[in-house]
Design a protein around this motif. Structure first.
Motif, PDB file in Angstrom:
ATOM      1  N   LEU A 199     -14.899 -10.330 110.640  1.00 39.14           N
ATOM      2  CA  LEU A 199     -15.946 -11.257 111.471  1.00 39.14           C
ATOM      3  C   LEU A 199     -14.713 -12.423 111.517  1.00 39.14           C
ATOM      4  CD1 LEU A 199     -18.665 -10.323 109.711  1.00 39.14           C
ATOM      5  CD2 LEU A 199     -18.475 -10.033 111.596  1.00 39.14           C
ATOM      6  N   PHE A 243     -20.977 -20.393 112.071  1.00 42.39           N
ATOM      7  CA  PHE A 243     -21.415 -19.195 112.650  1.00 42.39           C
ATOM      8  C   PHE A 243     -19.837 -18.314 112.297  1.00 42.39           C
ATOM      9  CE2 PHE A 243     -19.040 -20.407 116.420  1.00 42.39           C
ATOM     10  CZ  PHE A 243     -18.684 -19.486 116.528  1.00 42.39           C
ATOM     11  N   ALA A 257     -18.362 -13.973 113.164  1.00 45.00           N
ATOM     12  CA  ALA A 257     -19.174 -13.031 114.886  1.00 45.00           C
ATOM     13  C   ALA A 257     -18.315 -12.779 114.904  1.00 45.00           C
ATOM     14  CB  ALA A 257     -19.172 -13.633 116.080  1.00 45.00           C
ATOM     15  N   GLN A 301     -27.574  -9.985 117.005  1.00 46.39           N
ATOM     16  CA  GLN A 301     -26.719  -8.818 117.522  1.00 46.39           C
ATOM     17  C   GLN A 301     -26.740  -9.574 119.187  1.00 46.39           C
ATOM     18  OE1 GLN A 301     -24.555  -4.953 117.011  1.00 46.39           O
ATOM     19  NE2 GLN A 301     -25.612  -4.555 118.703  1.00 46.39           N
ATOM     20  N   ASP A 307     -24.658 -12.160 122.397  1.00 44.63           N
ATOM     21  CA  ASP A 307     -24.017 -12.502 122.471  1.00 44.63           C
ATOM     22  C   ASP A 307     -24.325 -13.257 124.840  1.00 44.63           C
ATOM     23  OD1 ASP A 307     -22.380 -10.353 124.022  1.00 44.63           O
ATOM     24  OD2 ASP A 307     -21.056 -11.226 122.402  1.00 44.63           O
ATOM     25  N   TYR A 367     -30.783 -12.018 122.236  1.00 43.10           N
ATOM     26  CA  TYR A 367     -30.913 -10.535 121.138  1.00 43.10           C
ATOM     27  C   TYR A 367     -30.843  -9.494 121.525  1.00 43.10           C
ATOM     28  CZ  TYR A 367     -35.143 -11.915 119.884  1.00 43.10           C
ATOM     29  OH  TYR A 367     -37.021 -11.888 119.955  1.00 43.10           O
ATOM     30  N   ASP A 409     -32.526  -9.319 115.428  1.00 40.19           N
ATOM     31  CA  ASP A 409     -32.929 -10.798 114.580  1.00 40.19           C
ATOM     32  C   ASP A 409     -33.771 -10.447 112.921  1.00 40.19           C
ATOM     33  OD1 ASP A 409     -33.111 -12.975 113.765  1.00 40.19           O
ATOM     34  OD2 ASP A 409     -33.856 -14.232 115.390  1.00 40.19           O
ATOM     35  N   GLN A 453     -23.584 -11.078 115.587  1.00 40.95           N
ATOM     36  CA  GLN A 453     -23.273 -12.947 114.963  1.00 40.95           C
ATOM     37  C   GLN A 453     -23.555 -12.817 113.613  1.00 40.95           C
ATOM     38  OE1 GLN A 453     -22.450 -14.663 117.302  1.00 40.95           O
ATOM     39  NE2 GLN A 453     -21.889 -12.632 118.706  1.00 40.95           N
ATOM     40  N   ARG A 455     -26.623 -17.325 113.890  1.00 41.37           N
ATOM     41  CA  ARG A 455     -26.929 -17.526 114.796  1.00 41.37           C
ATOM     42  C   ARG A 455     -27.796 -16.624 115.527  1.00 41.37           C
ATOM     43  NH1 ARG A 455     -21.724 -19.039 118.478  1.00 41.37           N
ATOM     44  NH2 ARG A 455     -20.797 -16.705 118.437  1.00 41.37           N
ATOM     45  N   ARG A 511     -28.485 -15.538 120.542  1.00 36.96           N
ATOM     46  CA  ARG A 511     -28.822 -15.130 121.281  1.00 36.96           C
ATOM     47  C   ARG A 511     -29.805 -15.546 121.850  1.00 36.96           C
ATOM     48  NH1 ARG A 511     -24.638 -18.122 124.194  1.00 36.96           N
ATOM     49  NH2 ARG A 511     -24.360 -17.280 126.331  1.00 36.96           N
ATOM     50  N   TRP A 542     -26.975 -20.935 122.359  1.00 37.73           N
ATOM     51  CA  TRP A 542     -27.397 -20.580 120.462  1.00 37.73           C
ATOM     52  C   TRP A 542     -27.688 -21.223 120.295  1.00 37.73           C
ATOM     53  CZ3 TRP A 542     -24.976 -15.824 119.498  1.00 37.73           C
ATOM     54  CH2 TRP A 542     -24.391 -15.403 120.272  1.00 37.73           C
ATOM     55  N   ASP A 577     -29.613 -22.065 114.127  1.00 35.73           N
ATOM     56  CA  ASP A 577     -28.521 -22.159 114.015  1.00 35.73           C
ATOM     57  C   ASP A 577     -28.865 -22.021 112.474  1.00 35.73           C
ATOM     58  OD1 ASP A 577     -26.691 -21.757 115.820  1.00 35.73           O
ATOM     59  OD2 ASP A 577     -27.898 -24.061 116.065  1.00 35.73           O
TER      60      ASP A 577
END
Length: 359
Positions: free
Chosen positions: A157, A183, A185, A217, A219, A223, A226, A307, A310, A312, A317, A320
Motif C-alpha cells: 500500500l 491515508f 491506498a 474500497q 475510488d 465506496y 466501509d 483504502q 478515508r 469515497r 474523499w 478521514d
C-alpha cells in the motif's frame, strides 16, 4: 652664556645680541633662552635644525638613525599568527552550541568574543532546552515510510504524505491526522465484492465529533464497503456498511449497515466485517464478538482500490480517520464467528490473503 648663568632681562636681548656664527654652523648657535637660534638667511644646503639633544645651551647633536624592521621576520610572524587564527576559528566551530531552540531553521551564536565572528548551526528538531545541542550520538530520526509491505501477499500500500508509521500505545501503526493527505491506498481493488470476503483492522479512534472511515474500497463515485465509526443523532457506533443494489431508477444502490455501540474513550479496538455472498448477509464483530448481522441485496461492485483512513462518497474523499490503524487484513471468504474469535486472539489464524502493519 653658559649653563647656570642668569637669564638676561628683556632689555638685554637687544643690547646684547648673540654672537654671529658662520653660516655653516649658525643652526647650532644658542638662542636668547639657551636653545638654538634659527639662521636669518637659511640656504638650501643647510636646512633649519631642530633643538639640540643635550642640555640647554649645548650644541645640536645628530638625530639617531631610525632602526629598520626585519621584514622577513615580520612576514614569518604574520604567517604564524594567521595559522593560529584559523585553528582558533575551527576549534570555535567544533565547540559551538546552538543558541536557543530553533525548529528547522538556523541558530547563530558569536564565538571567540567577536561580534563579527559567528557560527551558523543548522538545527533539526526542537530541543527541550534553549541552549541544548543535539548530541552526535543521538539516534537519527526514523525514516519516512512511503509504502506498507504486504505480510501475507505481494501487494504493498502506498502511504500519503500526511500519514506516519510510528509506535502508538505500544504498537506499530499508521498514525492519521484527519487531513486529506493522511491515508494509505492499494494499487487496485484487493477485495472481490461479488463474492464472499472478510476485512478487519485494529483501530484507535481519537475523534469524537464525526463519522470516520478505517478500511474501505472504491475510488470513483462511491465506496463498495466501509468499516469504521459512525456518529449519528449524537451517538457513536462502530459500523460495517456496504452499497447494496436497488431497483430504483437513478439510484442504483443504498447503504446497509451492521452496527454496534461504541464505548467512550480512545482504546485499541478490533473491527471485523464479513460478507457472505450465499446468504447476502453482512456482519460486524467487535473485539472478536458478533455484534449485528444485516440482510442485503448483495454488494454493488463499485470500482476502485482498497483504502485505509478515508472513504469515497459522491466522487469526493471524506470521513478521514483521526487516530491510528494497524493489522489490516483481508480474506477472500466470510469467516465464521468461531474463526473471527480465534483471529482476535491469534491474528493470522486462518491465514489472510493480504496483511499490512502486522504486529
Amino acid at each position: 652664556m653658559t649653563y647656570g648663568d642668569p637669564i638676561p632681562a628683556d632689555g638685554d636681548r637687544t643690547s646684547q645680541p648673540p654672537p654671529q656664527q658662520p653660516p655653516a654652523q649658525q643652526s647650532a648657535a644658542q638662542g636668547p633662552f639657551g636653545g638654538p637660534s634659527w639662521p636669518t638667511q637659511p640656504t638650501a644646503q643647510v636646512p633649519p635644525q631642530g633643538p639640540g639633544y643635550g642640555y640647554p645651551g649645548s650644541a645640536a647633536t645628530p638625530r639617531p638613525p631610525v632602526p629598520q624592521p626585519d621584514w622577513n621576520a615580520l612576514a614569518d610572524q604574520h604567517e604564524r599568527d594567521s595559522k593560529r587564527g584559523k585553528w582558533r576559528l575551527l576549534a570555535a566551530v567544533g565547540g559551538a552550541f546552538v543558541l536557543g531552540t530553533v525548529t528547522g531553521g538556523v541558530a547563530v551564536k558569536a564565538v571567540d568574543g567577536g561580534p563579527s565572528a559567528a557560527v551558523a548551526v543548522a538545527s533539526g528538531r526542537a530541543s527541550g532546552s534553549p541552549t541544548a545541542l543535539a548530541s552526535p550520538s543521538s539516534s537519527p530520526p526514523s525514516p519516512v515510510v512511503t509504502r506498507l509491505d504486504d505480510a501475507a501477499g505481494s501487494v504493498p500500500l502506498s502511504v500519503g504524505s500526511g500519514a506516519k508509521v510510528t509506535d502508538v500505545q505500544g504498537a506499530r501503526a499508521l498514525q492519521l491526522t484527519g487531513t486529506a493527505d493522511a491515508f494509505a491506498a492499494g494499487p487496485n481493488a484487493l477485495v472481490d465484492t461479488k463474492g464472499s470476503f472478510t476485512v478487519s483492522a485494529w483501530v484507535l479512534n481519537q475523534d469524537f465529533s464525526d463519522t470516520r472511515a478505517a478500511v474501505t474500497q472504491g475510488d470513483h463515485d462511491y465506496y463498495a464497503f466501509d468499516l469504521g465509526r459512525e456518529f449519528r443523532a449524537g451517538k457513536f457506533s462502530w459500523m460495517f456498511k456496504v452499497q447494496s443494489p436497488t431497483n430504483k431508477p437513478g439510484n442504483p444502490s443504498q447503504p446497509l449497515y451492521a452496527r454496534a455501540a461504541a464505548a467512550p474513550g480512545a482504546a485499541w479496538t478490533l473491527l471485523t466485517g464479513t460478507y457472505d455472498a450465499k446468504s447476502r448477509n453482512i456482519s460486524l464483530y467487535v473485539d472478536g464478538r458478533l455484534a449485528q448481522t444485516t440482510r442485503t441485496n448483495g454488494v454493488w461492485p463499485y470500482a476502485g482500490a482498497l483504502q485505509v483512513g478515508r472513504v469515497r462518497y459522491k466522487s469526493s474523499w471524506t470521513d478521514d480517520w483521526i487516530g491510528a490503524i494497524r493489522d489490516v487484513r483481508v480474506w477472500p471468504v466470510a469467516l465464521s464467528p468461531a474463526q473471527v474469535a480465534a483471529t482476535a486472539k491469534a491474528p493470522g489464524v486462518p491465514a489472510p490473503a493480504h496483511a499490512w502493519l502486522v504486529s
